[in-house]
Design an enzyme around this catalytic site. Structure first.
Site, PDB file in Angstrom:
ATOM      1  N   GLU A  64      28.764  -4.156  20.497  1.00 14.97           N
ATOM      2  CA  GLU A  64      26.851  -3.931  20.790  1.00 14.97           C
ATOM      3  C   GLU A  64      26.859  -2.907  21.628  1.00 14.97           C
ATOM      4  O   GLU A  64      27.942  -2.256  23.019  1.00 14.97           O
ATOM      5  CB  GLU A  64      25.832  -4.719  21.815  1.00 14.97           C
ATOM      6  CG  GLU A  64      25.798  -6.086  21.716  1.00 14.97           C
ATOM      7  CD  GLU A  64      24.843  -7.038  22.165  1.00 14.97           C
ATOM      8  OE1 GLU A  64      24.121  -7.743  21.563  1.00 14.97           O
ATOM      9  OE2 GLU A  64      24.575  -7.202  22.892  1.00 14.97           O
TER      10      GLU A  64
ATOM     11  N   CYS B 261      25.627   4.049  25.677  1.00 19.31           N
ATOM     12  CA  CYS B 261      26.364   3.148  25.911  1.00 19.31           C
ATOM     13  C   CYS B 261      26.953   2.900  25.446  1.00 19.31           C
ATOM     14  O   CYS B 261      26.708   1.784  24.759  1.00 19.31           O
ATOM     15  CB  CYS B 261      25.710   2.357  27.448  1.00 19.31           C
ATOM     16  SG  CYS B 261      26.479   0.970  28.077  1.00 19.31           S
TER      17      CYS B 261
ATOM     18  N   CYS C 299      34.760  -9.592  27.389  1.00 14.63           N
ATOM     19  CA  CYS C 299      36.520  -8.972  28.198  1.00 14.63           C
ATOM     20  C   CYS C 299      36.957 -10.208  29.101  1.00 14.63           C
ATOM     21  O   CYS C 299      36.623 -11.632  29.184  1.00 14.63           O
ATOM     22  CB  CYS C 299      34.864  -9.158  29.205  1.00 14.63           C
ATOM     23  SG  CYS C 299      35.681  -7.810  30.571  1.00 14.63           S
TER      24      CYS C 299
ATOM     25  N   CYS D 214      33.078 -11.199  35.901  1.00 11.17           N
ATOM     26  CA  CYS D 214      32.432 -11.006  36.737  1.00 11.17           C
ATOM     27  C   CYS D 214      31.383 -11.444  36.591  1.00 11.17           C
ATOM     28  O   CYS D 214      30.798 -12.252  35.700  1.00 11.17           O
ATOM     29  CB  CYS D 214      32.112  -9.257  36.831  1.00 11.17           C
ATOM     30  SG  CYS D 214      33.431  -8.154  37.209  1.00 11.17           S
TER      31      CYS D 214
ATOM     32  N   CYS E  27      27.777 -10.350  34.761  1.00  7.79           N
ATOM     33  CA  CYS E  27      27.714  -9.648  33.734  1.00  7.79           C
ATOM     34  C   CYS E  27      27.446 -10.866  32.395  1.00  7.79           C
ATOM     35  O   CYS E  27      28.207 -11.709  32.446  1.00  7.79           O
ATOM     36  CB  CYS E  27      28.796  -9.079  33.755  1.00  7.79           C
ATOM     37  SG  CYS E  27      28.627  -7.819  31.808  1.00  7.79           S
TER      38      CYS E  27
ATOM     39  N   CYS F 234      21.444  -3.292  31.608  1.00 10.21           N
ATOM     40  CA  CYS F 234      22.528  -3.442  32.536  1.00 10.21           C
ATOM     41  C   CYS F 234      23.405  -5.200  32.570  1.00 10.21           C
ATOM     42  O   CYS F 234      22.294  -5.657  33.203  1.00 10.21           O
ATOM     43  CB  CYS F 234      23.169  -2.793  33.719  1.00 10.21           C
ATOM     44  SG  CYS F 234      24.539  -2.723  35.062  1.00 10.21           S
TER      45      CYS F 234
END
Length: 356
Positions: free
Chosen positions: A95, A108, A115, A119, A122, A341
């Site tokens: 995305e 962005c 990933c 975290c 996220c 975010c």
């Protein structure tokens, strides 16, 4: 020659293309024409290269592949944010987001499919990392988001932030090569000063950026100002603690003099007290940082925290300002389409998106 043996033509530099054409008995200038189609005119197929003969286009197709990122689906937020789900040539989804304001059109972009850092706040961190994006795929993200900016807002992109899916510094060579192409006059010609790379904190690679004398801006996703709390929400801190990161950031600045920003998401009853603010002030004073972005937390299903109330946020901001910290409260954009975010996670697989 079977498809698996074909080389991605965009992984050749201009001198390599020139060598290919001369060895094939073609004139050298053909290489420049093809190179322009690849990086300036954004051809998606060899058939698009209309100033080449059909015979030559066929020869290119027999020898090379031209895998291009495509827009799989798009969502439009009430606040004007546009989220795109891109599909890679091998079927993966990733995305990217267009964030418009009165003065800027910001892309962005993502650097990895998934990933590996986990975290806790996220959504991407709860996905497996499938693979790194190649530099031409990252470049395509920017091209496609720029096309959206021109279509929806009649404006070109003004800024790029590597704050999408993945950790950019764990895909270092592709991210650096993508930025080189984006900022090249033979590519998009965007100033590196309008590009920001955000990292969760890979100290070794922050130092390498200093050694490489990069020209773009750097943002550190800090999110907690002591090691105990940062360990809790960002496991990478166990091997890249705050002291090590401060040393790496100072080294980066000495080598480049580039702008450094801290990113700090506020979580209720975790990192939003005056003591937390005071610890943040102390870190800020140890690094030549230009700015601290205080960010609204955007809830995700897997994380138990919530955002503080407005009074708590304002008290935190006032403490920073009273201590001469250049702090900015960044309100989230695109929350209604999971584009804010920390929210990128290919949830569109299970949502009704508008097809591209």
């Amino acid at each position: 020659m079977i498809a698996a043996q074909l080389q991605n033509i965009r992984h050749l530099e201009l001198p390599e293309l020139e060598k290919f054409f001369t060895e094939m008995g073609e004139q050298k200038f053909r290489a420049k024409q093809v190179y322009e189609w690849l990086w300036q005119k954004h051809a998606h197929t060899f058939a698009d290269m209309t100033n080449l003969s059909k015979e030559l286009r066929q020869k290119l197709g027999d020898r090379f592949t031209l895998p291009a990122l495509t827009v799989d689906a798009t969502q439009y937020s009430e606040d004007g944010t546009v989220k795109s789900r891109f599909r890679t040539h091998d079927g993966h989804l990733v995305e990217g987001v267009l964030i418009p304001t009165d003065s800027r059109q910001t892309a962005c972009v993502s650097s990895q499919i998934g990933c590996s850092l986990s975290c806790k706040f996220c959504a991407t961190g709860y996905m497996d990392r499938k693979r790194n994006l190649n530099y031409d795929e990252i470049y395509d993200e920017v091209v496609l988001i720029n096309e959206q900016a021109e279509k929806v807002y009649n404006k070109k992109l003004s800024n790029i932030v590597f704050m999408g899916m993945g950790e950019p510094l764990l895909n270092y060579s592709n991210v650096m090569k993508a930025i080189e192409k984006i900022s090249s006059p033979e590519g998009l010609g965007m100033s590196p000063r309008r590009i920001t790379v955000s990292t969760a904190g890979v100290a070794k690679m922050i130092r390498k950026m200093g050694d490489d004398k990069v020209r773009f801006k750097l943002a550190l996703s800090l999110h907690a100002a002591n090691d105990a709390k940062r360990n809790e929400i960002m496991p990478i801190n166990e091997t890249n603690n705050i002291k090590v990161l401060i040393e790496a950031l100072n080294y980066f600045y000495r080598q480049t003099k580039n702008e450094i920003t801290f990113e700090y998401i506020l979580f209720k009853d975790l990192n939003d007290s005056q003591k937390d603010a005071d610890e943040l002030v102390k870190i800020y004073r140890q690094v030549p940082a230009d700015l601290v972005n205080i960010i609204e937390y955007n809830p995700i299903d897997a994380f138990q925290f919530s955002k503080p109330d407005e009074e708590r946020v304002q008290h935190f901001m006032q403490y920073l300002e009273a201590n001469k910290v250049n702090a900015h409260l960044r309100r989230s954009r695109g929350k209604d389409i999971d584009a804010a975010c920390g929210q990128l996670a290919n949830k569109g697989d299970n949502q009704a998106l508008q097809p591209a």
